[in-house]
Design an enzyme around this catalytic site. Structure first.
Site, PDB file in Angstrom:
ATOM      1  N   ASN A  46     -37.706  14.643  69.082  1.00  0.00           N
ATOM      2  CA  ASN A  46     -38.399  15.702  68.343  1.00  0.00           C
ATOM      3  C   ASN A  46     -38.623  16.853  69.316  1.00  0.00           C
ATOM      4  OD1 ASN A  46     -41.830  16.117  67.173  1.00  0.00           O
ATOM      5  ND2 ASN A  46     -40.028  17.283  66.626  1.00  0.00           N
ATOM      6  N   GLY A  47     -38.081  18.020  68.995  1.00  0.00           N
ATOM      7  CA  GLY A  47     -38.251  19.185  69.860  1.00  0.00           C
ATOM      8  C   GLY A  47     -36.966  19.957  69.983  1.00  0.00           C
ATOM      9  N   GLY A  83     -39.756  14.991  58.491  1.00  0.00           N
ATOM     10  CA  GLY A  83     -38.316  15.191  58.321  1.00  0.00           C
ATOM     11  C   GLY A  83     -37.799  14.430  57.127  1.00  0.00           C
ATOM     12  N   CYS A 110     -38.930  16.785  63.642  1.00  0.00           N
ATOM     13  CA  CYS A 110     -38.664  15.368  63.426  1.00  0.00           C
ATOM     14  C   CYS A 110     -39.877  14.495  63.667  1.00  0.00           C
ATOM     15  CB  CYS A 110     -37.594  14.891  64.389  1.00  0.00           C
ATOM     16  SG  CYS A 110     -36.054  15.774  64.236  1.00  0.00           S
ATOM     17  N   TYR A 159     -50.624  23.017  60.198  1.00  0.00           N
ATOM     18  CA  TYR A 159     -49.779  22.723  59.039  1.00  0.00           C
ATOM     19  C   TYR A 159     -49.011  21.408  59.132  1.00  0.00           C
ATOM     20  CZ  TYR A 159     -45.484  22.700  56.291  1.00  0.00           C
ATOM     21  OH  TYR A 159     -44.447  22.322  55.484  1.00  0.00           O
TER      22      TYR A 159
HETATM   23  P1  AMP Z   1     -44.233  31.095  52.368  1.00  0.00           P
HETATM   24  O1  AMP Z   1     -44.243  30.893  50.919  1.00  0.00           O
HETATM   25  O2  AMP Z   1     -42.834  31.226  52.925  1.00  0.00           O
HETATM   26  O3  AMP Z   1     -45.133  32.171  52.854  1.00  0.00           O
HETATM   27  O4  AMP Z   1     -44.756  29.741  53.049  1.00  0.00           O
HETATM   28  C1  AMP Z   1     -46.124  29.462  53.138  1.00  0.00           C
HETATM   29  C2  AMP Z   1     -46.425  28.125  52.534  1.00  0.00           C
HETATM   30  O5  AMP Z   1     -45.535  27.151  53.062  1.00  0.00           O
HETATM   31  C3  AMP Z   1     -47.812  27.678  52.860  1.00  0.00           C
HETATM   32  O6  AMP Z   1     -48.378  27.095  51.692  1.00  0.00           O
HETATM   33  C4  AMP Z   1     -47.655  26.647  53.952  1.00  0.00           C
HETATM   34  O7  AMP Z   1     -48.520  25.534  53.768  1.00  0.00           O
HETATM   35  C5  AMP Z   1     -46.227  26.204  53.849  1.00  0.00           C
HETATM   36  N1  AMP Z   1     -45.576  26.184  55.164  1.00  0.00           N
HETATM   37  C6  AMP Z   1     -46.001  26.697  56.326  1.00  0.00           C
HETATM   38  N2  AMP Z   1     -45.119  26.475  57.309  1.00  0.00           N
HETATM   39  C7  AMP Z   1     -44.106  25.804  56.763  1.00  0.00           C
HETATM   40  C8  AMP Z   1     -42.897  25.263  57.278  1.00  0.00           C
HETATM   41  N3  AMP Z   1     -42.602  25.389  58.566  1.00  0.00           N
HETATM   42  N4  AMP Z   1     -42.071  24.613  56.408  1.00  0.00           N
HETATM   43  C9  AMP Z   1     -42.392  24.481  55.112  1.00  0.00           C
HETATM   44  N5  AMP Z   1     -43.541  24.971  54.567  1.00  0.00           N
HETATM   45  C10 AMP Z   1     -44.380  25.622  55.379  1.00  0.00           C
END
Ligand code: AMP
Length: 480
Positions: A106-107, A32, A5, A249
């Site tokens: 948030n948490g 979020g 969040c 990220y």
């Molecule tokens: P994946 O396709 O499941 O391996 O997700 C990796 C991609 O999603 C990368 O391009 C990341 O920038 C992005 N990503 C990493 N962590 C998250 C997250 N918690 N929620 C949504 N996207 C993510």
């Protein structure tokens, strides 16, 4: 329930806080997208507007006009457990004997069920299964016997886990960060008031100045006339547990965290990546937009060391394909990547490519992009990732998928390389992360890449001797 969040709290001299809160929530939208809400206080009563949806859809001019008062808090929410749930949209607000209370969280608490049961045994009735309501009820109960600061302190002694909160008691706005400071929170100064927000980008949006991060275990109380703030260091732990993944990220690249611009940290991570596993290829290409800063740092370090490589954007993103894109069949799901990203053939055909992204979660993105680059004629594709392999879930506020969905949870690097079709794959090491962040390993949460967590999680290992914070004994003092 985990809450991925964004939170904000604002106190102004003599104008309504609703619009600045609304703009800050826009700035925090990446944290979020499921619900958004604002609660204000006009000196007599609370006003609230909380709904499911994106900030731009949740509020219109009429809604903002009803949110009277120079003090308020706001929240954007994306739940990481419990599914889509209108009951848990925030801020959570409640009226009780000692006034009104609003809370944005948030948490994720690790002992919410125990605290809830204890409160329920004392007659508290709950309307949701969220942590935030538990915290609100606990503070409300403490406020029957103590002043605001002591009430929050008592609650912090009872709750354990990760939390950055903005709280409003009547017209007083507070901000608090858990004793290990897992989620970010910072203070900003505006021309006519103060703001507490998850990220400094929200302060920039209001033309404000970042004052500093809220410290782990610190409570900030804003003056309700916007003239300043008091600080209470309620806990003083020897170790922090800042989430490294915020820097990799989650946070906006234009936010400043721990005194460092996130964009610069990501470029440094890219430089570290070159140091650790650089390979000379014709082009260095980011996955848009998540890999861009990493790729620029990587390419810069490569060129400095004499590598003949070129930074090139070879994948163009269609910005209008949002989350709501409906993909009823597998075939259409596969088509989704073509809708979202289009390769520029001339920068790819016949070239050796280093493709750079921040992280691999399920492996879907990398696999599809590698296929796309191969179809566009890439000769070799080397994948470099600006974080270690994600092997375990996040219990503290980032939607990281469950263990069985994580590609690295049960596969070796070579197996992953094969599965996604890369010619080579390397991740950044934990040391690479600590170097770029300039932090001690012991002050960071690496739970998702080690499977060892800084807080007690049932059934999981910990990387700490002590996971429950001790209490500062000395008399609390306010210091501006
Ligand atoms: P994946 O396709 O499941 O391996 O997700 C990796 C991609 O999603 C990368 O391009 C990341 O920038 C992005 N990503 C990493 N962590 C998250 C997250 N918690 N929620 C949504 N996207 C993510």
């Amino acid at each position: 329930m985990q809450e991925k969040c964004g939170v904000v709290g604002i106190s102004l001299a003599d104008r309504d806080a609703a619009r600045p809160l609304y703009y800050s929530l826009y700035a925090l939208q990446h944290r979020g997208q499921e619900s958004a809400g604002i609660v204000t206080h006009d000196g007599f009563q609370q006003h609230e507007h909380v709904e499911m949806g994106l900030v731009g859809d949740v509020f219109d001019n009429g809604d903002l006009a009803t949110l009277n008062g120079a003090n308020g808090i706001g929240h954007v929410r994306y739940p990481t457990a419990g599914g889509v749930n209108a009951c848990c949209a925030q801020p959570f607000s409640v009226s009780f004997k000692s006034g009104s209370l609003g809370l944005a969280h948030n948490g994720n608490l690790v002992n919410a069920d125990d605290v809830r049961e204890n409160l329920a045994n004392q007659g508290h009735a709950f309307t949701s299964n969220g942590d935030t309501e538990v915290i609100a009820h606990d503070i409300a109960r403490n406020l029957l016997e103590a002043d605001l600061v002591r009430a929050v302190k008592s609650t912090m002694e009872r709750i354990h886990g990760s939390y950055s909160l903005t709280i409003m008691h009547d017209e007083t706005v507070l901000g608090v960060r858990d004793p290990q400071g897992n989620r970010p929170l910072c203070i900003g100064e505006l021309e006519d008031g103060y703001v507490i927000a998850s990220e400094s980008a929200a302060i920039d949006t209001l033309d404000g100045e970042l004052v500093r991060d809220v410290r782990p275990g610190e409570l900030i109380v804003l003056e309700s006339d916007g003239s300043g703030f008091d600080s209470y260091q309620l806990f003083d732990e020897p170790q922090s547990a800042h989430c490294f993944f915020e820097h990799v990220y989650f946070a906006r690249p234009d936010s400043i965290m721990n005194g460092e611009l996130v964009y610069d940290v990501r470029r440094d991570l890219g430089r570290q990546l070159w140091e650790e596993s650089g390979i000379e290829t014709d082009v260095v290409m980011p996955v848009p937009d998540s890999g861009r800063a990493f790729a620029s740092g990587y390419a810069e370090a490569a060129t400095e060391e004499g590598a003949k490589t070129e930074f090139a954007e070879g994948l163009m993103k269609n910005r209008y394909v949002g989350r709501t894109f409906i993909m009823p069949t597998q075939d259409e799901r596969e088509r989704a990547v073509r809708l979202k990203l289009n390769p520029i053939k001339s920068t790819i055909e016949g070239k050796t490519v280093t493709l750079i992204d921040d992280s691999i979660v399920r492996g879907t993105t990398s696999k599809q992009l590698i296929e796309l680059l191969r179809d566009a004629g890439a000769e070799e594709i080397h994948l470099r990732i600006g974080a270690p392999a994600i092997v375990a879930p996040c219990y503290f506020g980032i939607d990281m998928a469950s263990r069985d969905e994580l590609i690295a949870a049960d596969k070796t690097g070579t197996e992953i390389e094969d599965e996604i079709g890369a010619d080579s794959l390397s991740y950044l090491s934990i040391e690479g992360i600590t170097n770029a962040l300039g932090s001690d390993r012991a002050d960071l949460c690496f739970g998702c890449v080690t499977g060892e967590y800084p807080y007690d999680v049932v059934g999981e290992a910990t990387d700490r001797d002590v996971t429950r914070p001790s209490i500062v004994d000395e008399t609390m003092s306010a210091d501006d």
